[in-house]
Design an enzyme around this catalytic site. Sequence first.
Site, PDB file in Angstrom:
ATOM      1  N   GLU A  70       0.871  -1.177   0.000  1.00  0.00           N
ATOM      2  CA  GLU A  70       0.000   0.000   0.000  1.00  0.00           C
ATOM      3  C   GLU A  70       0.904   1.222   0.000  1.00  0.00           C
ATOM      4  OE1 GLU A  70      -3.115  -0.214  -0.543  1.00  0.00           O
ATOM      5  OE2 GLU A  70      -3.278  -2.386  -0.223  1.00  0.00           O
ATOM      6  N   GLU A 127      -7.079  10.854  -0.837  1.00  0.00           N
ATOM      7  CA  GLU A 127      -7.436   9.853  -1.843  1.00  0.00           C
ATOM      8  C   GLU A 127      -6.856   8.485  -1.494  1.00  0.00           C
ATOM      9  OE1 GLU A 127      -7.373  13.906  -3.593  1.00  0.00           O
ATOM     10  OE2 GLU A 127      -5.893  12.693  -2.505  1.00  0.00           O
ATOM     11  N   HIS A 151      -8.379  -1.804   1.300  1.00  0.00           N
ATOM     12  CA  HIS A 151      -7.220  -2.529   0.798  1.00  0.00           C
ATOM     13  C   HIS A 151      -6.240  -2.687   1.950  1.00  0.00           C
ATOM     14  CE1 HIS A 151      -7.641  -2.023  -3.771  1.00  0.00           C
ATOM     15  NE2 HIS A 151      -8.798  -1.674  -3.219  1.00  0.00           N
ATOM     16  N   ASP A 158      -4.660  -8.687   1.155  1.00  0.00           N
ATOM     17  CA  ASP A 158      -4.656  -8.795  -0.301  1.00  0.00           C
ATOM     18  C   ASP A 158      -3.669  -9.862  -0.772  1.00  0.00           C
ATOM     19  OD1 ASP A 158      -6.512  -6.828  -0.248  1.00  0.00           O
ATOM     20  OD2 ASP A 158      -5.336  -5.328  -1.325  1.00  0.00           O
TER      21      ASP A 158
END
Length: 227
Positions: A9, A52, A150, A155
């Site tokens: 990430e 974001e 996420h 993941d």
Amino acid sequence: MREIVLDTETTGIDALNGDRVVEIGCVELMNHVATGRTYHQYINPERDMPIEAFNVHGLSTEFLSGQPTFAEIVGPFLDFIQDSPLVIHNATFDVGFLNAELTRLGMRTLPAARAIDTVVLARRRFPGAPASLDALCRRFEIDNSARSYHGALLDAQLLAEVYLELLGGRQPDLVLAPTGAQAAASFRTDRPRREPRPHAPLPEELEAHEAFLKGFKTPPLWQTRSS
């Protein structure tokens, strides 16, 4: 064969313009099956978190400010992945970010050829179909209900299952027969030992057999051939 399923990430999408890695998750595979060994680390990006990116993974500037920097975790990270192939969804993105971090430290970067890109595998197998991780989880009926944000480790764990399916999936009915001591144990029975019986017929048994043969209207086939 050892492989590492890897996900990151980040603070954004531009590794060459100031965005940084904030989380790494890895899952160890042996012969394409997860071993249970994982590597997971949050990382202080030493910068703010754009809203974001926060909306994607939920990692705030405040939370990450208390985590170690990439320079502090690079040793354990490289020790875990070693020289194993890296299974990554959209490998160009993750490898690009990791290499940007390694370059900042003056360290050797990861070769692009080392990565196995599951996006490429998915598009080869299902041309024209969606190839996102969520879409592949739906296709292969993999439960991703815990994926509200996420997360690198989650993941990577989902991707490990997707990767196995892209390679052909498990075949649970294909079970090899036991061998060696395992086989011997499975067929062992505890029975009392008996002395072997003699196989030569007794005289009265021979007489009874001859009397039985005389009852045939035609001689048995083996007697015809011997005569």
